[in-house]
Design an enzyme around this catalytic site. Sequence first.
Site, PDB file in Angstrom:
ATOM      1  N   GLU A  15       0.853  -1.205   0.000  1.00  0.00           N
ATOM      2  CA  GLU A  15       0.000   0.000   0.000  1.00  0.00           C
ATOM      3  C   GLU A  15       0.884   1.249   0.000  1.00  0.00           C
ATOM      4  O   GLU A  15       2.099   1.173   0.069  1.00  0.00           O
ATOM      5  CB  GLU A  15      -0.902   0.020   1.243  1.00  0.00           C
ATOM      6  CG  GLU A  15      -2.351  -0.359   0.995  1.00  0.00           C
ATOM      7  CD  GLU A  15      -3.152   0.737   0.273  1.00  0.00           C
ATOM      8  OE1 GLU A  15      -2.536   1.716  -0.212  1.00  0.00           O
ATOM      9  OE2 GLU A  15      -4.371   0.605   0.194  1.00  0.00           O
ATOM     10  N   ARG A 102      -6.564   0.625  12.904  1.00  0.00           N
ATOM     11  CA  ARG A 102      -5.248   1.049  12.402  1.00  0.00           C
ATOM     12  C   ARG A 102      -5.451   2.097  11.306  1.00  0.00           C
ATOM     13  O   ARG A 102      -6.549   2.244  10.766  1.00  0.00           O
ATOM     14  CB  ARG A 102      -4.468  -0.133  11.823  1.00  0.00           C
ATOM     15  CG  ARG A 102      -5.139  -0.763  10.597  1.00  0.00           C
ATOM     16  CD  ARG A 102      -4.220  -1.782   9.946  1.00  0.00           C
ATOM     17  NE  ARG A 102      -4.835  -2.483   8.832  1.00  0.00           N
ATOM     18  CZ  ARG A 102      -4.915  -2.022   7.590  1.00  0.00           C
ATOM     19  NH1 ARG A 102      -4.429  -0.827   7.297  1.00  0.00           N
ATOM     20  NH2 ARG A 102      -5.479  -2.740   6.632  1.00  0.00           N
ATOM     21  N   ASN A 104      -4.846   3.405   7.470  1.00  0.00           N
ATOM     22  CA  ASN A 104      -4.806   2.628   6.238  1.00  0.00           C
ATOM     23  C   ASN A 104      -4.279   3.395   5.036  1.00  0.00           C
ATOM     24  O   ASN A 104      -3.553   2.833   4.246  1.00  0.00           O
ATOM     25  CB  ASN A 104      -6.198   2.089   5.900  1.00  0.00           C
ATOM     26  CG  ASN A 104      -6.153   1.085   4.762  1.00  0.00           C
ATOM     27  OD1 ASN A 104      -5.408   0.116   4.849  1.00  0.00           O
ATOM     28  ND2 ASN A 104      -6.920   1.312   3.710  1.00  0.00           N
ATOM     29  N   ASN A 150     -10.131   4.493   2.542  1.00  0.00           N
ATOM     30  CA  ASN A 150      -9.107   4.254   1.531  1.00  0.00           C
ATOM     31  C   ASN A 150      -8.916   5.457   0.620  1.00  0.00           C
ATOM     32  O   ASN A 150      -9.827   6.259   0.417  1.00  0.00           O
ATOM     33  CB  ASN A 150      -9.483   3.040   0.674  1.00  0.00           C
ATOM     34  CG  ASN A 150      -8.407   1.989   0.688  1.00  0.00           C
ATOM     35  OD1 ASN A 150      -7.216   2.302   0.614  1.00  0.00           O
ATOM     36  ND2 ASN A 150      -8.807   0.734   0.813  1.00  0.00           N
ATOM     37  N   ASP A 199     -10.002   0.807  -4.256  1.00  0.00           N
ATOM     38  CA  ASP A 199      -8.974   0.874  -3.220  1.00  0.00           C
ATOM     39  C   ASP A 199      -8.272   2.231  -3.325  1.00  0.00           C
ATOM     40  O   ASP A 199      -8.932   3.266  -3.387  1.00  0.00           O
ATOM     41  CB  ASP A 199      -8.018  -0.306  -3.362  1.00  0.00           C
ATOM     42  CG  ASP A 199      -7.365  -0.696  -2.045  1.00  0.00           C
ATOM     43  OD1 ASP A 199      -6.607   0.125  -1.496  1.00  0.00           O
ATOM     44  OD2 ASP A 199      -7.599  -1.827  -1.559  1.00  0.00           O
TER      45      ASP A 199
END
Length: 287
Positions: A15, A102, A104, A150, A199
């Site tokens: 990522e 968390r 991202n 995202n 995403d």
Amino acid sequence: MVAAVAGSGRATLGEGPLWSGRERAVYWVDILGRCVRRLALADGTVTAWDMPAPTGWIIERQDRAGFIAGTATGFVELLLPPGAAPVVTPIHDPEPDLPANRMNDAKADAAGRIWAGTMPFSCQGETGAFYRLDPDFSCRQVDAPYTIANGPAIAPDGRTIFHTDTARRTIFRFDVHDDGTLGRRAPHIVFDEAWGSPDGMTLDADGCLWVAHWGTGQVSRFDPPGARMRSIALPASQITSMTFAGDGLDRMFVTSAADGCDDEPLAGALFEVDPGCRGLPTQRFGG
């Protein structure tokens, strides 16, 4: 052209690709693998640092060395010394009451602010949110709730921001006010099931939105109103994000994930594709 970058490894959850113009390098993270990697464009060398906690992204600082990073425990200052362990200094945990969450994904804007989303490790439940970290290190929640926050993408004039809830297969559009608050969220692109899930994303110099497709192995370019213009297929199904890179910002590097893809030899690799257009300069954190 689509090619896997030699030596890029097999990220469990790749990522956060970042183009560093001052280093002529592409950085990206393996969130679940707790790793930051760096590709030097000059010679193709890949360097890796093991991180002490899951790390969703890193963003360069404008006038200081190192990075701001988003981890399982919030915002941190990060130094990546060559040949040595990372140096991590905590800044702020926006969700101390949510240890199962968390960070991202995140981007910086032209004003030097960081826009970052959170999500549960389980990818279940709407406990995530969207935050803004200002150059003075103050932090504010700007939108909620999210299941899988995202891909922020920010217009060059800073007046529009796109943010995704992957679980809803929806990319939202927000107006950004002068004080940094956001207008009402409005659906901009809703993914058809056959497209997979949206995403990470980025804008190009023509104002078109590039989006990674989780589950269907492609990146797509959408025109400013939100219609899909073209897609580029990749040899891995779980595509996570992309960044424009190179001196002309005409190269694109794409991250992917190997988690659950044992039968895909190139899952988790970093790919380079030819986007046929140019990107926008990378913005840095002003603090």
